[in-house]
Each structure stands twice: as structure tokens, then as C-alpha cells.
Write an enzyme that holds these catalytic residues in place. Structure first.
Site, PDB file in Angstrom:
ATOM      1  N   CYS A 425       0.800  -1.216   0.000  1.00  0.00           N
ATOM      2  CA  CYS A 425       0.000   0.000   0.000  1.00  0.00           C
ATOM      3  C   CYS A 425       0.835   1.269   0.000  1.00  0.00           C
ATOM      4  O   CYS A 425       0.540   2.208  -0.750  1.00  0.00           O
ATOM      5  CB  CYS A 425      -0.973  -0.005   1.163  1.00  0.00           C
ATOM      6  SG  CYS A 425      -0.177  -0.253   2.754  1.00  0.00           S
ATOM      7  N   HIS A 469      -2.784   0.406   6.900  1.00  0.00           N
ATOM      8  CA  HIS A 469      -2.929   0.613   5.465  1.00  0.00           C
ATOM      9  C   HIS A 469      -2.605   2.068   5.135  1.00  0.00           C
ATOM     10  O   HIS A 469      -2.649   2.939   6.004  1.00  0.00           O
ATOM     11  CB  HIS A 469      -4.387   0.293   5.071  1.00  0.00           C
ATOM     12  CG  HIS A 469      -4.594   0.162   3.590  1.00  0.00           C
ATOM     13  ND1 HIS A 469      -3.789  -0.604   2.805  1.00  0.00           N
ATOM     14  CD2 HIS A 469      -5.539   0.702   2.778  1.00  0.00           C
ATOM     15  CE1 HIS A 469      -4.224  -0.542   1.551  1.00  0.00           C
ATOM     16  NE2 HIS A 469      -5.282   0.255   1.512  1.00  0.00           N
ATOM     17  N   ASP A 485      -8.036   4.500  -3.424  1.00  0.00           N
ATOM     18  CA  ASP A 485      -7.089   3.537  -2.861  1.00  0.00           C
ATOM     19  C   ASP A 485      -6.442   2.778  -4.005  1.00  0.00           C
ATOM     20  O   ASP A 485      -7.005   1.818  -4.527  1.00  0.00           O
ATOM     21  CB  ASP A 485      -7.815   2.567  -1.923  1.00  0.00           C
ATOM     22  CG  ASP A 485      -6.831   1.649  -1.215  1.00  0.00           C
ATOM     23  OD1 ASP A 485      -5.622   1.708  -1.542  1.00  0.00           O
ATOM     24  OD2 ASP A 485      -7.270   0.894  -0.337  1.00  0.00           O
TER      25      ASP A 485
END
Lengths: 680, 313
Positions: A425, A469, A485
Site C-alpha cells: 500500500c 494501510h 485507494d
């Protein structure tokens, strides 16, 4: 032989000493995890020394040796790297004294000093850990201490189990009192904060992001916080727990600000009032109310669905739509939060924020910058540009992995986008924001947690460190800040399910943690049960603070007044005392001895006051002789009294059946006792 | 008890004390044991005057006595006798052994094998002897006075608890104190040879005293005390085996006898305390190194001698 009191009765016996040592070990063991561990051997050493002394192999150490040993211990503490004024130092000093005191325990009162310190140390250990296990251990330590209290008072040793049993009973009897104190005692906010930092490392998400950080977190299954929703649970891919906004990029690391700021500065810069917050929001969609219990992190960051419009708890709102706690979280903290996830944020973007959201280092990552310009030219709209960038992640061979290659110090974005194409991420979010900013679209990195595991039994979500995250927010005209995202494009499983599913093939989930229960599927139901127990513990015990106390008391007793609470607490005390007296049989009439014996005991007590005490095995006649020798002026009276008593007791002929005669004899005995009393 | 009987008791004590010097208490206890119809065990190191005491007792009481020196090859038949074939009548006739006497002196009892020791068991408890299926009554009164060496001595077979329990008292004489020892060394001014002892207590007097013992009164308060003592032997942390009911009975009876020879009509705690160690010492077993008489003394010291007759609330 018949002196009053026995000096050896006041001394701690060998068995008592062993009990004391065991109790000290039990009390000190949990603290050894947090404080210098060499204090435990100090205890064993001084206990061994004391026992050798008791057995007569060694002399009791003199004052010079003791002084030397004490200086040695303090010197060792001072070089052990603890801050001078800190909880650790104070606790270590207390532990050291506690360990050394063993050397001096000779009489019962010395042992009492050690024991009382032990009770204090149990309290101190709760400053370090408040888990349900440490609470249970605390109860165990209480029982052992109580058992030691019993053991040091005994002249003869009893079986360990029997002593422990009566100690448990003692602790059990105190339980109602403890509950009353827990529920009713006023909870003041601390007058000063305990300097805890030294040993209490910050945990959880840090306030900067260098590729690699979150990978570290993904190796931990520690709990970050738990959430209970009122009403329906949002979908898994909507659970973005927003915690930190990273605006500034120096070419390698993302940080909130261009320089490191103290917490007070951060607060001054970011804090906004509720009404100001309302002005920057366009409320839309549905509201979600939920209760969060944050675990101890030693940091102030709170994690919530964005934007939060209402909080109950010790926290403030910020300009970037976060909530931050007023103090570092040093103990589990409960908050009730209301979020409106579909609300538009910052439809009109303030200039200062825009500047921050477009910041890029003056040079470096030139390939990426070039690519951004080219792609922007090709795109007809910003939206199309965004889609192109996202599509690159899916169409080109980007991999989601927890074992990314090292990117080095410079041009990390270039290396990632064009060369390695492997990352998690942080890499995706970082590169995405870079590409946005390079194309003039305001963008920023958001870190926090994504997802969570639902506990079916307790109906609560547990968010663990491996749920950490990073994602992005970009600002678009008329839409305000929207969440994107990029990781979801590469590894949809990470967002739809969880990290474990996303790296299933790679097998890097909780790598290196063999004993983590989260790794083993078949342990799930047990784990769920444990989790929900721990959740209840945090929910009802640890987060019982001033606010919760107020609302509970209000619910139970209506409007709170001092009088009312005092009456209720008083009533509880009375009930508990009644319960105790019934249970311990204090109210029960004890069996009484015959009257002549009672009078004789009064006679013995009277003489004992004047230094003439009777050994239990001394017969009335023997004692009479002895007492007459000691108190010659009373010889006649003592003799007469003892004679009559002896006759009454042992001569069946004197024990007439008629009650009248009997009471006459008793009367005569009383008269004799009175004369002795007068003459004394 | 009549003054005449008391005098007889006192003068026999006097006689005994002339033989065993400086051991008034033990001598009195030994006599008490006999007067309470109990068997007596004297335990001490060799040469302390065990046998002399036993001998003198028998003499003073004027009863017929027989003495057997116990050895490891002693057989039961040597004690109780055997049936011998009589050629004249062509039948077996029983030849009674030394046990058929009023006082049987078993010298160094624990040198005999358990088999021989247990032959005494029936005799002591039942007052009778069974040989070849026939029972022969022993004379009345019948006493066993046994002496033994401490068990740590070599060549001894320790008496089992069951057999020890049958002795009412166990006494040990102990070393004489220096003053008395000097007297003994000098050749004993006032020390009388055993054969010079005369019978003082007649058989009738003995039987009379024996019948008077149970009549000594015991008050409730005293029973409380005795019961406390018994209970303590069973509960005390140092005790493993407490006092048996037979032991308790012996304690009660000997206390009565002690009170009787002191001219009292009721028992006082002092009486119980006087006989306690002699009665209890060989009957209880301790858990730790505290054993025997020392343990009995410990029990005695830890029990309150007054009080009780509890009125329930």
C-alpha cells in the site's frame, strides 16, 4: 519460664521466611518484564543470605555491609539507563528496596513492611499492563500476599494449601468492597502525567511513512482498537479508519509537515471547533454511530471513519477531518463517534491546504514527472488522467507483495513505477500521490487501518496492526476530497477481504510469528471467545472513566447528588459488613465456659496484668503456689481463691445439684476475686 | 482409703527408695502402675537399675515371682510351659511355665524374637494362657514387669505398637544426680540389699487397693481436661498416631490410683499430669524428631489445664 510474651513468638519462622520469598517472587515477576531484570537475582541473593543466617551458617550483616550493598544497588540502577525522574526509576527503586529488605526481616513487623510494599507493587504493575491476564495475576499475587500474611503470624507451620485456602477466602470476602470502590470512588483526571515514555515504546502507526514501515506493522497481530457499531455494519471495503494525513514529501519519506512539530504546535495548527468543521462539510448520506476502544499506543492519533461530526470523549477535531486525542493514549480509551462517510469535505479548498497538497520536492523522480506530463496531455479531463494512472497499476505487471525490493535513497518513485513494480500500500499510495501532484491535482496520503475482523460472538470489529494501510485522497472540483485507494486496483482482496487473502500465495502473512493465533484457522473459535472476553474487559472495566461513571450512576440512581451517593455507598458498606459478620460468625454467640472457669480466667488475667501469668498447663494449685511466691502479700487470698476453685471444679461432692448452693459458691468465688483486685 | 492402707503404701515406698536411691518419682509411678493393675515396662540403658527395681517391687508386694532373662533363642514354650507326655498315665500333662506366677519379670524383653514376645500378649491382656487348645487361667493378681534396652542398642527387636500398648506405664530411670551417685559409690549408707526387703503390702491390702481405685471420683471438669489431652495427641501437628481408647482408659485409671495413694478422694489435674508421660510416652508416634516422652511432654504443655464444661449458647 513464665515471663509475659515470648520473644521468639514475634520472630518470623523459617516457613514464614520461605512464604515471604515466594510472595516477593510472585509480586516482582511481572514487573521484571518492564524494569531491569537483574533486580530478581538481587532478591534471590538477599533471600539466600537471610536463610543462611537463619540456619546459622552466616552472621547477620552489619551496617557497613548493608550500606555497601545498598550503594552498589543504587549505582547499578543509575547505570541501567533509566531516566532519573520517571516511573521506571521510581518503580525500580521500590523493587530494589523490596528485594533488599529481605535481608533485614527478623521480626514480624519487618515482614509486614515487606508485605505492604508488595501490595503497593501489585498496584504499580498495573501501570504497565492492564490486560485481563495481568488482572488475574494481580488477584493471584494478592492471594499469595494474604497467605504470607497468615504464614508469618504463625508460630507453627501449616500446610501450604490450607493457608492458601484461607487467604483466598480473605480475598474473596473483600471482593464486594472492591466492587463498591470500583463503581463509586471518584475518578479524578491525573494531576500530573506519569513520565512513561522511557520503556513504553510508541506502537501502531507512526507519523511518517517511508516505504517499509507498514510492512513492519503487517508482521504484528496486536490489537489496535475495537469498534462496536450501532445498527448495521458498513461493508468491508468501506472500512477506512483514517488516522494520519501525510502532506509533505521530501523525495523519500512522507510526513505531515515539512518539519517535526511538537504536539502542542500540531494542536495549534490543526484544531478547529465543531462549528468551523460544520462549515467545511456538506452533509450527505447516512450517519454511523459507533463506540471505539483504542488500545494503548503512547501516541495521540485516533482512527475513525471520515468525516467525524460528533465525538464523546477527550479529543478534538482538525482541519484535515481527523480526530486527535488531547493526550497520548497510555491506557485503553473509549470514545463514542458519529461519522457521515458520504459527506463532501472541503468543496471550497483553502489556498493554504491546496499549496500543501501540491507540494513536491524541487527535483528527483524525473521519469515520473515526465510521464505525468505526457499522460496529462493525452487525457481530456482530470478524471480520465486519474483513471489512466490507476489502470497502469492493473494493466502493467504490478505486484502486491509484503517483500518488496529495496528502493534505495533517491528516485524511489521512478524505481518503483518503472523498474521493481513490486510493493504494498505505501508504495502504491506514495507513487499515486506523486503522479497526481505532478499533474497539478491536489492529493495527499492518508494512513490508518483498513478493514477489521468481525467477532460473531461479541458483534464487534477488531482492528489489528496487520490491518494497517495507506491510501490517498485527491481533491476534485465540486466533489471535495475523495478517497482513492490505488492498492485496491492491484490487490482487490486486500480491501474486499483482508491482508491475509491478499498475500495468500506469497505466504508472507504474519511472517516470522510462529505463535500467532491469527495464523491458525482452526483456533478461530477459541480466539473469538478470548477476544470477546478481552473486549468486555476493556469495555466495562478499563474504559470505566469519569464520563462512564457519571452516566452509569445517573442511569441507576437518577440525578446525582453528594447526599444520594453517600447514602448509597453507606448502605452498601452496611450490607457488606452485615454479610461479613454473618459469614464469619461474629454475630453467633460463642459457646461459653461455665461460670467458675470464667471467673478463674478473670483471675488469671488480673494477675497477668501484674506480671504473673499462667502457663496453660499449670494447674490451679501449681499456679497458686507460683503466684503466692511472686505476690507474697496476697498469698492468703490467692490460696483461698484457688482452693475454692479447685474444689468447685474437681470435687464432685462440692458440686451439689442444687442450684442455690451452686450460685452461693460462685458468689463466694467472686467475692474472693474482688478482694484480690482491691489489694492489688 | 483407710489410714492403715496408706501407711502400708508409704512404708513400701520407703523400702523401695532405700534400694533405688534418688528416684522417688519413678518408684512411686512404678508402684502406682502395679496398684492400678497395670503392666510395667522399664526402659533404660544397661546398668541403670531396671532389674533391681523390678525385683524390689516383687519383693515388697510379697507375691511369688518368676524371672526370665529374654534372649534371642527364647521360645514361647519356655515362657508359658508345655504339655509333656506322662508315661505313667499315658497322657499329656501340662507343665506350666514361669508365666504362671503373680509377678512375671521379663528381663530385657526386646532381646527376644517377636514370636516369644507375642507369647506374652495373651497372658498380659486376657490373664490366661492357651496351650494345645486348652486355656489355663493365670493367678490373680498377675503383673508383668518388663525391662528393655533402648531400641538403638544392638541385638534388639523393637516391640510392636500393639504390644507396647498393653503396658500401662513405661518408665525410664535415668542417671542418678551427682549427690546420689556419690552415695551409691560410697557403698550406700542406708542402701539395703534386695534380700533384706520385707513384704510390706499384703496380698489382701493389694487387692483392696485395687478395688478402691475405680471409686476415686472424677469430676466433669477433669474429664474435660483429660479429653482435651487425648484430643491433642490426635490433632497436634507433631503427632502422627494419637492415644488409643485403651491408652485413655489407662490414663484415667492410673490418675485415679495416683490420687488414691496421695490420700485424695477425687482426681486433680496434677494427678493426670503426674502419670501422663508414663502412660502416653510409648503409645503415641510423632511425625518428626520429637518422639516418645518428649512428645508427650509437648502435648501436656500445650493443653490448658483449666476451663471448659461448656454451656452451649
Amino acid at each position: 519460664m513464665f515471663n509475659k510474651g515470648f520473644p521468639q513468638d514475634k520472630q518470623v519462622t523459617y516457613a514464614g521466611m520461605l512464604w515471604l520469598l515466594a510472595a516477593q517472587l510472585v509480586v516482582m515477576a511481572p514487573l521484571a518484564f518492564y524494569l531491569p531484570v537483574w533486580i530478581l537475582p538481587v532478591l534471590l541473593f538477599s533471600a539466600a543470605w537471610r536463610i543462611r543466617v537463619m540456619k546459622g551458617h552466616l552472621e547477620q550483616p552489619g551496617i557497613i555491609i548493608k550500606l555497601f550493598v545498598a550503594v552498589l544497588g543504587i549505582a547499578a540502577l543509575s547505570i541501567s539507563g533509566l531516566k532519573l525522574i520517571s516511573l521506571d526509576m521510581m518503580a525500580s527503586l521500590l523493587m530494589l528496596g523490596f528485594a533488599y529488605k529481605t535481608l533485614e526481616v527478623i521480626q514480624r513487623r519487618d515482614a509486614m513492611v515487606v508485605l505492604l510494599t508488595g501490595f503497593l507493587l501489585i498496584g504499580v504493575s498495573f501501570l504497565y499492563s492492564q490486560s485481563i491476564l495481568s488482572a488475574l495475576y494481580g488477584v493471584f499475587a494478592l492471594i499469595v500476599l494474604a497467605g504470607t500474611m497468615i504464614a508469618i503470624q504463625q508460630s507453627k507451620s501449616h500446610s501450604i494449601l490450607a493457608t492458601l485456602r484461607s487467604a483466598s477466602l480473605m480475598v474473596l470476602l473483600c471482593l464486594p468492597l472492591m466492587l463498591v470502590f470500583f463503581i463509586f470512588s471518584p475518578r479524578f483526571s491525573p494531576l500530573w502525567t506519569i513520565p512513561l515514555e522511557a520503556s513504553q515504546g510508541k506502537t501502531g502507526i507512526s507519523d511518517s511513512m517511508t516505504p517499509g514501515d507498514i510492512a513492519k506493522l503487517s508482521k504484528s497481530d496486536e490489537l489496535a482498537f475495537t469498534v462496536t457499531f450501532e445498527g448495521e455494519l458498513p461493508k468491508q471495503n468501506e472500512l477506512y479508519w483514517r488516522g494520519l494525513v501525510l502532506q509533505y514529501f521530501d523525495g523519500k519519506t512522507w510526513t505531515p509537515f515539512s518539519n517535526k512539530l511538537e504536539f502542542s504546535d500540531i494542536k495549534r495548527q490543526l484544531k478547529i471547533s465543531r462549528s468551523e468543521l460544520k462549515k467545511r462539510l456538506v452533509k450527505k448520506g447516512y450517519g454511523k454511530k459507533y463506540e471505539v476502544i483504542y488500545e494503548k499506543t503512547a501516541q495521540p492519533w485516533l482512527f475513525a471513519l471520515s468525516p467525524v461530526v460528533d465525538i464523546r470523549g477527550n479529543a478534538f477535531f482538525t482541519t484535515d477531518f481527523r480526530i486527535i486525542a488531547e493526550r497520548n493514549i497510555l491506557e485503553p480509551m473509549m470514545m463514542t463517534v458519529v461519522s457521515y462517510p458520504e459527506t463532501l469535505r472541503d468543496v471550497i479548498l483553502p489556498d493554504s491546504t491546496r499549496q500543501l497538497a501540491l507540494q513536491l520536492p524541487p527535483e528527483g523522480n524525473n521519469k515520473s514527472r515526465k510521464l505525468a506530463k505526457e499522460l496529462l496531455k493525452q487525457s481530456s479531463s482530470k478524471q480520465e488522467y486519474i483513471n489512466t494512472i490507476l489502470n497502469r497499476y492493473t494493466q502493467q505487471d504490478f505486484y502486491y507483495t509484503l517483500r518488496p525490493p529495496v528502493l534505495g535513497e533517491r528516485d524511489t518513485i521512478d524505481k518503483f513505477l518503472f523498474k521493481s513494480k513490486k510493493g504494498f500500500c505505501a508504495h502504491y499510495a506514495g507513487s499515486f500521490v506523486f503522479m497526481m501532484r505532478a499533474a497539478g491535482i491536489p492529493a495527499r496520503i492518508v494512513t490508518g487501518y483498513q478493514g477489521g475482523t468481525l467477532n460473531e460472538k461479541g458483534k464487534f470489529l477488531s482492528i489489528r496492526q496487520y490491518d494497517a494501510h495507506a491510501w490517498t485522497e485527491i481533491w476534485l472540483e465540486n466533489q471535495g476530497w475523495i478517497r482513492i485507494d490505488p492498492t485496491a486496483s492491484v490487490a482487490p482482496d486486500r480491501v474486499e477481504k483482508n491482508l491475509e487473502a491478499a498475500v495468500e500465495k506469497e505466504g508472507s502473512f504474519l511472517e516470522g510469528k510462529v505463535f500467532s493465533m491469527a495464523k491458525y484457522k482452526w483456533l478461530n473459535s477459541l480466539k473469538n471467545k478470548l477476544d470477546s472476553t478481552q473486549y468486555a474487559w476493556r469495555r466495562f472495566v478499563l474504559s470505566y472513566d469519569n464520563e462512564t461513571q457519571k452516566s452509569l450512576l445517573k442511569r441507576l440512581f437518577g440525578e446525582i447528588t453528594v447526599h444520594k451517593i453517600a447514602t448509597v455507598v453507606g448502605a452498601f458498606f452496611v450490607v457488606i459488613i452485615l454479610f461479613w459478620s454473618i459469614f464469619l460468625g461474629l454475630g453467633r454467640k460463642s459457646a461459653k465456659e461455665a461460670q467458675e472457669h470464667q471467673i478463674y480466667r478473670r483471675f488469671c488475667a488480673l494477675l497477668a496484668k501484674h506480671g504473673v501469668s499462667r502457663e496453660p498447663s499449670q494447674t490451679p494449685q501449681a499456679f497458686s503456689q507460683y503466684a503466692s511466691q511472686q505476690l507474697p502479700q496476697l498469698a492468703g487470698d490467692i490460696n483461698a481463691f484457688s482452693q475454692l476453685y479447685s474444689e468447685l471444679c474437681y470435687n464432685p461432692e462440692k458440686q451439689s445439684n442444687s442450684r442455690e448452693n451452686n450460685s452461693q459458691n460462685i458468689k463466694a468465688l467472686k467475692v474472693l476475686l474482688k478482694t484480690i483486685k482491691k489489694k492489688l | 482409703m483407710t489410714t492403715q492402707l496408706l501407711q502400708e503404701v508409704n512404708s513400701s515406698l520407703k523400702q523401695l527408695n532405700q534400694i533405688i536411691l534418688g528416684k522417688e518419682q519413678q518408684v512411686k509411678l512404678a508402684l502406682t502402675c502395679i496398684l492400678a493393675s497395670g503392666h510395667l515396662l522399664v526402659e533404660d540403658l544397661p546398668g541403670m537399675g531396671k532389674t533391681t527395681l523390678a525385683h524390689a517391687l516383687a519383693k515388697v508386694l510379697g507375691l511369688d515371682y518368676k524371672r526370665v532373662q529374654f534372649t534371642s533363642d527364647l521360645l514361647p514354650a519356655d515362657l508359658i510351659g508345655a504339655a509333656v507326655f506322662d508315661a505313667k498315665n499315658s497322657s499329656f500333662t501340662f507343665h506350666p511355665g514361669p508365666v504362671f506366677s503373680s509377678i512375671f519379670l521379663a528381663d530385657e524383653l526386646n532381646r527376644a524374637t517377636p514370636k516369644a514376645q507375642s507369647a506374652l500378649l495373651e497372658a498380659m491382656e486376657e490373664g490366661q494362657v492357651s496351650v494345645d487348645g486348652k486355656t489355663y487361667p493365670l493367678p490373680s493378681p498377675f503383673f508383668v514387669i518388663a525391662t528393655q534396652n533402648p531400641q538403638s542398642q544392638s541385638g534388639t527387636f523393637p516391640l510392636p505398637e500393639s504390644q507396647l500398648d498393653r503396658f500401662m506405664f513405661r518408665l525410664s530411670l535415668g542417671y542418678p544426680d551427682p549427690k546420689v551417685e556419690r552415695e551409691i559409690l560410697k557403698g550406700g549408707r542406708g542402701r539395703v540389699a534386695i534380700d533384706q526387703i520385707e513384704q510390706v503390702l499384703s496380698r489382701d491390702s493389694l487387692l483392696q487397693i485395687q478395688s478402691l481405685v475405680p471409686q476415686v471420683k472424677i469430676s466433669e471438669t477433669l474429664l474435660d481436661y483429660v479429653q482435651r489431652l487425648i484430643a491433642q495427641t490426635r490433632q497436634d501437628d507433631l503427632c502422627q498416631l494419637g492415644l488409643s481408647p485403651r491408652g485413655a482408659l489407662a490414663l484415667m485409671k492410673s490418675s485415679q490410683c495416683w490420687a488414691l495413694i496421695h490420700g485424695r478422694t477425687h482426681v486433680l489435674p496434677e494427678d493426670v499430669q503426674a502419670v501422663f508421660v508414663a502412660v502416653v510416652g510409648h503409645r503415641i508416634v510423632g511425625k518428626k524428631e520429637t518422639q516418645g516422652n518428649q512428645l508427650a511432654r509437648h502435648v501436656l504443655q500445650s493443653v490448658d489445664s483449666v476451663g471448659s464444661r461448656v454451656i452451649a449458647a
